[in-house]
Design a protein around this motif. Sequence first.
Motif, mmCIF file in Angstrom:
data_model
loop_
_atom_site.group_PDB
_atom_site.id
_atom_site.type_symbol
_atom_site.label_atom_id
_atom_site.label_comp_id
_atom_site.label_asym_id
_atom_site.label_seq_id
_atom_site.Cartn_x
_atom_site.Cartn_y
_atom_site.Cartn_z
ATOM 1 N N GLY A 122 -18.612 14.702 1.140
ATOM 2 C CA GLY A 122 -18.844 14.928 2.556
ATOM 3 C C GLY A 122 -17.652 14.723 3.292
ATOM 4 N N CYS A 123 -16.837 13.796 3.018
ATOM 5 C CA CYS A 123 -15.613 13.257 3.789
ATOM 6 C C CYS A 123 -14.365 14.364 3.600
ATOM 7 C CB CYS A 123 -15.082 11.948 3.289
ATOM 8 S SG CYS A 123 -16.118 10.723 3.945
ATOM 9 N N ALA A 124 -14.394 14.757 2.040
ATOM 10 C CA ALA A 124 -13.338 15.802 1.947
ATOM 11 C C ALA A 124 -13.927 17.159 2.627
ATOM 12 C CB ALA A 124 -13.520 15.933 0.215
ATOM 13 N N TYR A 125 -15.106 17.568 2.784
ATOM 14 C CA TYR A 125 -15.321 18.710 3.479
ATOM 15 C C TYR A 125 -15.152 18.404 4.986
ATOM 16 C CZ TYR A 125 -18.723 21.955 5.541
ATOM 17 O OH TYR A 125 -19.128 22.973 6.533
ATOM 18 N N LEU A 126 -15.347 17.335 5.569
ATOM 19 C CA LEU A 126 -15.241 17.079 6.901
ATOM 20 C C LEU A 126 -13.407 17.182 7.401
ATOM 21 C CD1 LEU A 126 -17.680 14.291 7.977
ATOM 22 C CD2 LEU A 126 -17.484 16.902 8.387
ATOM 23 N N PHE A 127 -12.722 16.365 6.358
ATOM 24 C CA PHE A 127 -11.157 16.645 6.512
ATOM 25 C C PHE A 127 -11.037 18.065 6.395
ATOM 26 C CE2 PHE A 127 -10.739 12.127 4.796
ATOM 27 C CZ PHE A 127 -10.363 11.507 6.167
ATOM 28 N N VAL A 128 -11.346 18.871 5.596
ATOM 29 C CA VAL A 128 -11.053 20.314 5.455
ATOM 30 C C VAL A 128 -11.070 21.006 6.832
ATOM 31 C CG1 VAL A 128 -11.496 22.359 4.407
ATOM 32 C CG2 VAL A 128 -11.129 20.524 2.950
ATOM 33 N N VAL A 129 -12.266 20.749 7.390
ATOM 34 C CA VAL A 129 -12.706 21.514 8.522
ATOM 35 C C VAL A 129 -11.798 20.988 9.794
ATOM 36 C CG1 VAL A 129 -14.621 21.440 10.286
ATOM 37 C CG2 VAL A 129 -15.161 21.987 7.839
ATOM 38 N N ILE A 130 -11.654 19.644 9.687
ATOM 39 C CA ILE A 130 -10.919 19.104 10.711
ATOM 40 C C ILE A 130 -9.301 19.515 10.893
ATOM 41 C CG2 ILE A 130 -9.876 16.878 11.785
ATOM 42 C CD1 ILE A 130 -12.708 15.834 11.234
ATOM 43 N N LEU A 131 -8.918 19.403 9.460
ATOM 44 C CA LEU A 131 -7.413 19.775 9.338
ATOM 45 C C LEU A 131 -7.166 21.299 9.478
ATOM 46 C CD1 LEU A 131 -6.545 17.796 6.248
ATOM 47 C CD2 LEU A 131 -5.649 17.203 8.574
ATOM 48 N N THR A 132 -8.149 22.155 9.283
ATOM 49 C CA THR A 132 -8.093 23.472 9.733
ATOM 50 C C THR A 132 -8.087 23.712 10.898
ATOM 51 O OG1 THR A 132 -9.095 24.078 7.570
ATOM 52 C CG2 THR A 132 -9.223 25.845 8.976
ATOM 53 N N ALA A 133 -8.898 23.167 11.600
ATOM 54 C CA ALA A 133 -9.086 23.327 13.204
ATOM 55 C C ALA A 133 -7.819 22.951 13.748
ATOM 56 C CB ALA A 133 -10.087 22.558 13.677
ATOM 57 N N ARG A 134 -7.126 21.941 13.480
ATOM 58 C CA ARG A 134 -5.945 21.614 14.026
ATOM 59 C C ARG A 134 -4.842 22.528 13.661
ATOM 60 N NH1 ARG A 134 -4.889 15.379 12.729
ATOM 61 N NH2 ARG A 134 -2.964 16.006 14.225
ATOM 62 N N ARG A 135 -4.866 23.153 12.350
ATOM 63 C CA ARG A 135 -3.679 23.874 11.966
ATOM 64 C C ARG A 135 -3.620 25.290 12.484
ATOM 65 N NH1 ARG A 135 1.411 23.246 9.132
ATOM 66 N NH2 ARG A 135 1.393 25.376 7.849
ATOM 67 N N SER A 136 -5.029 25.826 12.518
ATOM 68 C CA SER A 136 -5.162 27.284 12.768
ATOM 69 C C SER A 136 -6.038 27.772 14.105
ATOM 70 C CB SER A 136 -5.795 27.915 11.666
ATOM 71 O OG SER A 136 -6.070 29.323 11.646
ATOM 72 N N ARG A 137 -5.542 28.663 14.773
ATOM 73 C CA ARG A 137 -6.331 29.068 15.876
ATOM 74 C C ARG A 137 -7.116 30.204 15.489
ATOM 75 N NH1 ARG A 137 -6.051 24.999 18.756
ATOM 76 N NH2 ARG A 137 -4.108 24.128 19.682
ATOM 77 N N ASN A 138 -6.981 30.902 14.309
ATOM 78 C CA ASN A 138 -7.545 32.173 13.712
ATOM 79 C C ASN A 138 -9.126 31.636 13.642
ATOM 80 O OD1 ASN A 138 -8.817 34.376 12.500
ATOM 81 N ND2 ASN A 138 -6.684 34.797 11.440
ATOM 82 N N PRO A 139 -10.105 32.580 14.322
ATOM 83 C CA PRO A 139 -11.205 32.133 14.060
ATOM 84 C C PRO A 139 -11.986 32.576 12.698
ATOM 85 C CG PRO A 139 -10.924 33.887 15.710
ATOM 86 C CD PRO A 139 -9.915 33.527 15.227
ATOM 87 N N ARG A 140 -11.427 33.371 11.856
ATOM 88 C CA ARG A 140 -11.778 33.628 10.517
ATOM 89 C C ARG A 140 -11.325 32.624 9.666
ATOM 90 N NH1 ARG A 140 -12.328 39.778 8.756
ATOM 91 N NH2 ARG A 140 -13.204 40.494 10.900
ATOM 92 N N THR A 141 -10.075 32.085 9.902
ATOM 93 C CA THR A 141 -9.781 30.735 9.024
ATOM 94 C C THR A 141 -10.477 29.676 9.310
ATOM 95 O OG1 THR A 141 -7.439 31.954 9.218
ATOM 96 C CG2 THR A 141 -7.643 29.630 8.499
ATOM 97 N N ARG A 142 -10.805 29.495 10.477
ATOM 98 C CA ARG A 142 -11.766 28.202 10.726
ATOM 99 C C ARG A 142 -13.038 28.287 10.105
ATOM 100 N NH1 ARG A 142 -10.774 26.500 16.924
ATOM 101 N NH2 ARG A 142 -8.584 25.594 16.598
ATOM 102 N N ALA A 143 -13.531 29.712 10.248
ATOM 103 C CA ALA A 143 -14.892 29.930 9.490
ATOM 104 C C ALA A 143 -14.966 29.911 7.956
ATOM 105 C CB ALA A 143 -15.486 31.298 10.023
#
Length: 81
Positions: free
Chosen positions: A39-60
Amino acid sequence: MRALRLAAGAELATLAVLLANLTTVHWPQVSSAVGPTHGCAYLFVVILTARRSRNPRTRAAALVPGIGGLLVLRRLAQAST
């Protein structure tokens, strides 16, 4: 990118352990130890992606359990070339 790579690898590895445990012996101790790590690894991936990319498809893509981090890394690598 290094943190995202580590989180993506941890997410996939912990999911594999959880699924292997579920299909074989189903020890509750393994689930209770590895589940929160996944669960923590999953949240880290989501948070780091949100900080790194503005592309909605990448965030999804980051929201896909298990392989989302790997999908994000692939999309970011394609975008940088």
